[in-house]
Scaffold this motif. Structure first.
Motif, PDB file in Angstrom:
ATOM      1  N   SER A   1      35.927  82.634  36.753  1.00 49.45           N
ATOM      2  CA  SER A   1      34.667  81.911  36.622  1.00 49.45           C
ATOM      3  C   SER A   1      34.041  81.817  38.005  1.00 49.45           C
ATOM      4  CB  SER A   1      34.900  80.495  36.062  1.00 49.45           C
ATOM      5  OG  SER A   1      35.472  79.656  37.051  1.00 49.45           O
ATOM      6  N   PRO A   2      32.800  81.367  38.106  1.00 50.64           N
ATOM      7  CA  PRO A   2      32.245  81.115  39.438  1.00 50.64           C
ATOM      8  C   PRO A   2      33.040  80.055  40.205  1.00 50.64           C
ATOM      9  CG  PRO A   2      30.493  81.211  37.809  1.00 50.64           C
ATOM     10  CD  PRO A   2      31.787  81.188  37.048  1.00 50.64           C
ATOM     11  N   MET A   3      33.775  79.219  39.469  1.00 47.44           N
ATOM     12  CA  MET A   3      34.589  78.181  40.106  1.00 47.44           C
ATOM     13  C   MET A   3      35.979  78.692  40.467  1.00 47.44           C
ATOM     14  SD  MET A   3      32.268  77.161  37.819  1.00 47.44           S
ATOM     15  CE  MET A   3      33.139  77.063  36.255  1.00 47.44           C
ATOM     16  N   GLN A   4      36.352  79.848  39.955  1.00 44.40           N
ATOM     17  CA  GLN A   4      37.669  80.427  40.237  1.00 44.40           C
ATOM     18  C   GLN A   4      37.473  81.918  40.508  1.00 44.40           C
ATOM     19  OE1 GLN A   4      40.508  80.928  41.576  1.00 44.40           O
ATOM     20  NE2 GLN A   4      41.393  79.182  40.462  1.00 44.40           N
TER      21      GLN A   4
ATOM     22  N   GLU B   1      32.033  67.478  38.157  1.00 40.47           N
ATOM     23  CA  GLU B   1      32.555  67.292  39.509  1.00 40.47           C
ATOM     24  C   GLU B   1      31.476  67.499  40.569  1.00 40.47           C
ATOM     25  OE1 GLU B   1      36.186  69.294  40.360  1.00 40.47           O
ATOM     26  OE2 GLU B   1      37.258  68.328  38.698  1.00 40.47           O
ATOM     27  N   GLU B   2      31.477  66.626  41.546  1.00 38.51           N
ATOM     28  CA  GLU B   2      30.447  66.640  42.588  1.00 38.51           C
ATOM     29  C   GLU B   2      30.466  67.938  43.392  1.00 38.51           C
ATOM     30  OE1 GLU B   2      27.195  65.516  44.618  1.00 38.51           O
ATOM     31  OE2 GLU B   2      28.072  64.534  42.857  1.00 38.51           O
ATOM     32  N   ASP B   3      31.650  68.505  43.585  1.00 42.28           N
ATOM     33  CA  ASP B   3      31.756  69.743  44.357  1.00 42.28           C
ATOM     34  C   ASP B   3      30.937  70.878  43.750  1.00 42.28           C
ATOM     35  OD1 ASP B   3      33.397  68.509  46.145  1.00 42.28           O
ATOM     36  OD2 ASP B   3      35.259  69.391  45.395  1.00 42.28           O
ATOM     37  N   TYR B   4      30.703  70.788  42.443  1.00 40.59           N
ATOM     38  CA  TYR B   4      29.983  71.869  41.758  1.00 40.59           C
ATOM     39  C   TYR B   4      28.493  71.584  41.602  1.00 40.59           C
ATOM     40  CZ  TYR B   4      34.722  73.346  40.476  1.00 40.59           C
ATOM     41  OH  TYR B   4      36.039  73.727  40.505  1.00 40.59           O
ATOM     42  N   ALA B   5      27.993  70.511  42.238  1.00 37.75           N
ATOM     43  CA  ALA B   5      26.579  70.154  42.087  1.00 37.75           C
ATOM     44  C   ALA B   5      25.636  71.273  42.539  1.00 37.75           C
ATOM     45  CB  ALA B   5      26.279  68.863  42.837  1.00 37.75           C
TER      46      ALA B   5
END
Length: 298
Positions: free
Chosen positions: A184-187, A220-224
């Motif tokens: 994913s864009p997060m992983q 999650e704030e990190d992904y804002a």
């Protein structure tokens, strides 16, 4: 619905539905059947399982629904995984979670999965996690026995690095057909460690689990910053959800990624199917990558 060929006689729907949380959805047997039928109506025919999901219950819950309408078996493909042993009532006396890729365990669990899922053949069986004590010759013996008995059509791996995938492949008389990876864009790590590249090299379709980071994308704030970018692109393509854009981002990759949707809400599943209509530009793809990394390309 697009379909992706794994072998000459086996293809998966481009969007896969994952049953990891089936036990949490509090559905009756009839409701589970209706949900499966709704997925099929949307073109999703491939369902992903593992023996351990729901504390060893999810396969059975799916099988209960399938028993209400056995003819649906001919319309779907079933993937399941094995190789993890969890403590609890299912394994009395076991005091530690661990991996087990012995021949006896693989065959025993595959046969149990057949019973729980109420089917005669598993379409694709995966080794769930890399096992540092794996004997690849023993795994090959198990796979070959299951294949020759007609209990499993094809085999693959999950969460395996290139070296681990190559090791097992070196002992097999047939090709592994997929690697299921967290993508994913997060992983992004498997885009960088060679796992995606190896599947691409082998022309092996790969499956992407947790494409929304288990729902953390939304909170999650990190992904804002990433959420802001996804909302901008969603508006640009006139779609309502940022999840649709994430699925489109995975679908746009040339390695033929099959995203796994793990929601029990049919509207969420529909959002995934909607991604098939989106054609991200190359610039938009990198726009998402930049927001995910927090930096531009070098």
């Amino acid at each position: 619905m697009q379909r992706i060929a794994l072998t000459e006689d086996l293809s998966f729907s481009r969007i896969v539905h994952g049953m990891w949380r089936l036990a949490e959805w509090d559905m009756s047997t009839q409701e589970r059947l209706t949900f499966i039928e709704q997925c099929i109506e949307l073109g999703i025919t491939t369902f992903d399982h593992a023996d351990i999901y729901g504390g060893y219950t999810c396969e059975g819950l799916f099988g209960e629904a399938l028993r209400l309408k056995p003819e649906l078996r001919d319309q779907i493909e079933i993937v399941t995984k094995t190789g993890i042993k969890l403590t609890g009532d299912f394994n009395p006396g076991q005091t530690l979670n661990h991996y087990d890729t012995t021949k006896a365990h693989i065959i025993r669990q595959a046969e149990r999965s057949l019973q729980e899922l109420a089917i005669d053949q598993i379409d694709t069986l995966l080794i769930h996690r890399p096992d540092p004590l794996m004997d690849p010759d023993e795994v090959a013996e198990a796979f070959t026995a299951l294949h020759e008995s007609g209990k499993v059509r094809t085999f693959g791996v999950s969460n395996h690095l290139p070296s681990q995938q190559r090791l097992l492949q070196s002992r097999l008389p047939f090709k592994l057909v997929t690697n299921q990876l967290e993508l994913s864009p997060m992983q992004l790590k498997h885009f960088e460690d060679g796992a995606v590249d190896l599947c691409h090299e082998e022309r092996m379709p790969l499956m992407a689990w947790s494409p929304l980071a288990g729902g953390r994308l939304f909170s999650e704030e990190d992904y804002a910053p990433l959420r802001d970018t996804l909302h901008t692109i969603a508006a640009r393509h006139d779609v309502s959800g940022i999840d649709t854009v994430v699925y489109a981002w995975l679908l746009a990759h040339p390695a033929r990624i099959l995203p796994i949707i793990g929601s029990g809400k049919i509207e969420r599943v529909q959002s995934g199917v909607e991604a098939l209509k989106i054609e991200l530009t190359r610039e938009e793809w990198f726009e998402i990558l930049k927001a995910a990394r927090g930096r531009d390309v070098d």
